[in-house]
Design a protein around this motif. Structure first.
Motif, mmCIF file in Angstrom:
data_model
loop_
_atom_site.group_PDB
_atom_site.id
_atom_site.type_symbol
_atom_site.label_atom_id
_atom_site.label_comp_id
_atom_site.label_asym_id
_atom_site.label_seq_id
_atom_site.Cartn_x
_atom_site.Cartn_y
_atom_site.Cartn_z
ATOM 1 N N ASN A 206 0.818 -1.220 0.000
ATOM 2 C CA ASN A 206 0.000 0.000 0.000
ATOM 3 C C ASN A 206 0.855 1.274 0.000
ATOM 4 O O ASN A 206 0.472 2.297 0.560
ATOM 5 C CB ASN A 206 -0.961 0.024 1.193
ATOM 6 C CG ASN A 206 -2.082 1.037 0.995
ATOM 7 O OD1 ASN A 206 -2.656 1.158 -0.084
ATOM 8 N ND2 ASN A 206 -2.402 1.781 2.050
ATOM 9 N N VAL A 207 2.004 1.208 -0.644
ATOM 10 C CA VAL A 207 2.874 2.375 -0.796
ATOM 11 C C VAL A 207 2.909 2.745 -2.274
ATOM 12 O O VAL A 207 3.209 1.914 -3.135
ATOM 13 C CB VAL A 207 4.298 2.096 -0.289
ATOM 14 C CG1 VAL A 207 5.219 3.292 -0.570
ATOM 15 C CG2 VAL A 207 4.280 1.791 1.209
ATOM 16 N N CYS A 208 2.591 3.993 -2.557
ATOM 17 C CA CYS A 208 2.493 4.474 -3.942
ATOM 18 C C CYS A 208 3.803 5.106 -4.381
ATOM 19 O O CYS A 208 4.462 5.818 -3.612
ATOM 20 C CB CYS A 208 1.368 5.504 -4.032
ATOM 21 S SG CYS A 208 1.184 6.293 -5.652
ATOM 22 N N CYS A 209 4.191 4.863 -5.614
ATOM 23 C CA CYS A 209 5.391 5.485 -6.182
ATOM 24 C C CYS A 209 5.088 5.984 -7.591
ATOM 25 O O CYS A 209 4.597 5.220 -8.430
ATOM 26 C CB CYS A 209 6.551 4.492 -6.213
ATOM 27 S SG CYS A 209 8.089 5.210 -6.848
ATOM 28 N N VAL A 210 5.375 7.263 -7.848
ATOM 29 C CA VAL A 210 5.127 7.855 -9.173
ATOM 30 C C VAL A 210 6.299 8.729 -9.589
ATOM 31 O O VAL A 210 7.103 9.164 -8.761
ATOM 32 C CB VAL A 210 3.834 8.717 -9.170
ATOM 33 C CG1 VAL A 210 2.619 7.891 -8.816
ATOM 34 C CG2 VAL A 210 3.974 9.915 -8.226
ATOM 35 N N SER A 211 6.385 8.985 -10.875
ATOM 36 C CA SER A 211 7.250 10.034 -11.411
ATOM 37 C C SER A 211 6.363 11.230 -11.725
ATOM 38 O O SER A 211 5.282 11.060 -12.295
ATOM 39 C CB SER A 211 7.952 9.575 -12.690
ATOM 40 O OG SER A 211 9.154 8.905 -12.410
ATOM 41 N N LEU A 212 6.823 12.410 -11.359
ATOM 42 C CA LEU A 212 6.051 13.621 -11.617
ATOM 43 C C LEU A 212 6.873 14.549 -12.506
ATOM 44 O O LEU A 212 8.004 14.913 -12.168
ATOM 45 C CB LEU A 212 5.704 14.314 -10.298
ATOM 46 C CG LEU A 212 4.885 15.597 -10.400
ATOM 47 C CD1 LEU A 212 3.559 15.353 -11.115
ATOM 48 C CD2 LEU A 212 4.646 16.189 -9.011
ATOM 49 N N CYS A 213 6.287 14.913 -13.651
ATOM 50 C CA CYS A 213 7.003 15.731 -14.648
ATOM 51 C C CYS A 213 6.455 17.153 -14.703
ATOM 52 O O CYS A 213 5.333 17.364 -15.182
ATOM 53 C CB CYS A 213 6.860 15.113 -16.036
ATOM 54 S SG CYS A 213 7.531 13.459 -16.170
ATOM 55 N N PRO A 214 7.218 18.132 -14.238
ATOM 56 C CA PRO A 214 6.825 19.528 -14.475
ATOM 57 C C PRO A 214 7.036 19.862 -15.947
ATOM 58 O O PRO A 214 7.723 19.144 -16.666
ATOM 59 C CB PRO A 214 7.798 20.325 -13.593
ATOM 60 C CG PRO A 214 8.463 19.314 -12.703
ATOM 61 C CD PRO A 214 8.441 18.016 -13.451
ATOM 62 N N GLY A 215 6.448 20.964 -16.373
ATOM 63 C CA GLY A 215 6.750 21.474 -17.706
ATOM 64 C C GLY A 215 7.986 22.362 -17.617
ATOM 65 O O GLY A 215 8.865 22.145 -16.792
ATOM 66 N N VAL A 216 8.059 23.379 -18.457
ATOM 67 C CA VAL A 216 9.130 24.364 -18.342
ATOM 68 C C VAL A 216 8.814 25.235 -17.133
ATOM 69 O O VAL A 216 7.712 25.765 -17.005
ATOM 70 C CB VAL A 216 9.224 25.236 -19.604
ATOM 71 C CG1 VAL A 216 10.307 26.302 -19.444
ATOM 72 C CG2 VAL A 216 9.528 24.364 -20.811
ATOM 73 N N VAL A 217 9.769 25.372 -16.229
ATOM 74 C CA VAL A 217 9.540 26.095 -14.978
ATOM 75 C C VAL A 217 10.200 27.463 -15.034
ATOM 76 O O VAL A 217 11.359 27.595 -15.448
ATOM 77 C CB VAL A 217 10.093 25.301 -13.772
ATOM 78 C CG1 VAL A 217 9.820 26.047 -12.461
ATOM 79 C CG2 VAL A 217 9.481 23.914 -13.728
#
Length: 328
Positions: free
Chosen positions: A198-209
């Motif tokens: 029950n542990v979630c793992c994701v990659s999060l992609c910002p756009g141009v910051v």
């Protein structure tokens, strides 16, 4: 369509790895504290004088939260496993084993001069590859492993690895592009193993910051392409649609408050997609450019007349973006 929601993270313990004075890490920490979480921040910046680094982080922590003492700074050299181990042991001791959210934002290439980032790969200094793919990726793995150890015991937690949307700048840089692909694969692999806990793992992609380093890098690109009107127009549009350093933080807050976040485990998520799903905007009350929008992609590639006929909600499928590494 977009309604502001008051999101509360009271009682949650978070760690944001890779916080600098103007980057995404600081914006993430600021939004987490604003939502009520207790946030540990740390930096991988290596300096000879330890006191100066501690002072640097402490000043950032005070700027983020000067009243409730919910932003705690810890110095850590991420090239040292002992420092990483001590970091998580301290959180374990101080919070009685509780760590709810880890945000891995250690991006060592920010210390490399932008003129070196803009060169062809055979002209890159070896320290660029070492910083991005030896120190930073190793840190991603070690921090995920130490955080998972705490989260698995409590049968809940969220691991977020800040990746890259493969924008026009990154797509031209081999070391950074490789780091992005491995980071995403790491998240997918970790998610598969952590699913039963029950542990979630994701990659999060910002756009141009919108931040100083990115703007300097784009200025270097303008000079590189000064004779190419199409390329400079593309860069202008990319910067116009850029997001603030806190936009990723708002996305992290909504992920951390989502009781059904496990259904996203193993996915590569875009900040703009989450904004539309959860109903939030940037701190200027605007939505940044959507890099999956076909009309936007047509504009930046020099076909604005064709973009006029394509509704903004028509997007490139995410599986196709993933296949091509999000390079636009």
């Amino acid at each position: 369509m977009f309604k502001k929601k008051a999101v509360s993270l009271n009682g949650l313990i978070c760690l944001v790895v890779g916080v600098s004075n103007r980057g995404v890490g600081k914006g993430i920490a600021k939004q987490l504290v604003k939502a009520g979480a207790t946030v540990y921040i740390t930096s991988g910046t290596r300096q000879t004088d330890e006191n100066s680094e501690e002072s640097y982080l402490q000043s950032i922590a005070k700027e983020i939260d000067s009243k409730s003492n919910k932003c705690l700074a810890i110095q850590c050299d991420f090239s040292s496993y002992r420092d990483i181990r001590n970091l998580f042991e301290r959180i374990d001791l101080e919070q009685d084993g509780q760590l709810d959210v880890l945000v891995n934002n250690n991006y060592a290439a920010v210390q490399i001069p932008e003129e070196k980032l803009c060169k062809s790969f055979w002209e890159h200094p070896v320290e660029l590859w070492d910083a991005v793919n030896n120190v930073a990726l190793r840190n991603h793995y070690l921090c995920n492993a130490r955080a998972a150890k705490l989260m698995v015991t409590r049968k809940r937690g969220l691991l977020i690895n800040i990746s890259s949307s493969g924008n026009v700048k990154d797509a031209d840089n081999l070391a950074i592009n490789v780091r992005k692909e491995i980071c995403d694969k790491l998240s997918v692999s970790l998610a598969r193993e952590l699913q039963k806990h029950n542990v979630c793992c994701v990659s999060l992609c910002p756009g141009v910051v919108r931040m100083e380093l990115i703007e300097r890098m784009y200025i270097a690109e303008f000079e590189r392409y000064e004779s190419n009107c199409k390329a400079t127009k593309k860069l202008e549009l990319m910067l116009t649609g850029a997001e603030s350093s806190q936009f990723t933080g708002i996305a992290v807050v909504h992920l951390a408050s989502d009781k059904s976040v496990m259904r996203k485990s193993g996915q590569v998520l875009l900040t703009t997609d989450l904004a539309k799903e959860y109903g939030f905007k940037d701190i200027d009350d605007q939505l940044p450019a959507d890099f999956r929008s076909i009309s936007f992609l047509l504009k930046i590639h020099g076909w604005p007349w064709l973009a006029m006929f394509i509704p903004s909600f028509v997007k490139v499928p995410q599986w196709l973006m993933t296949f091509f590494g999000y390079n636009v």
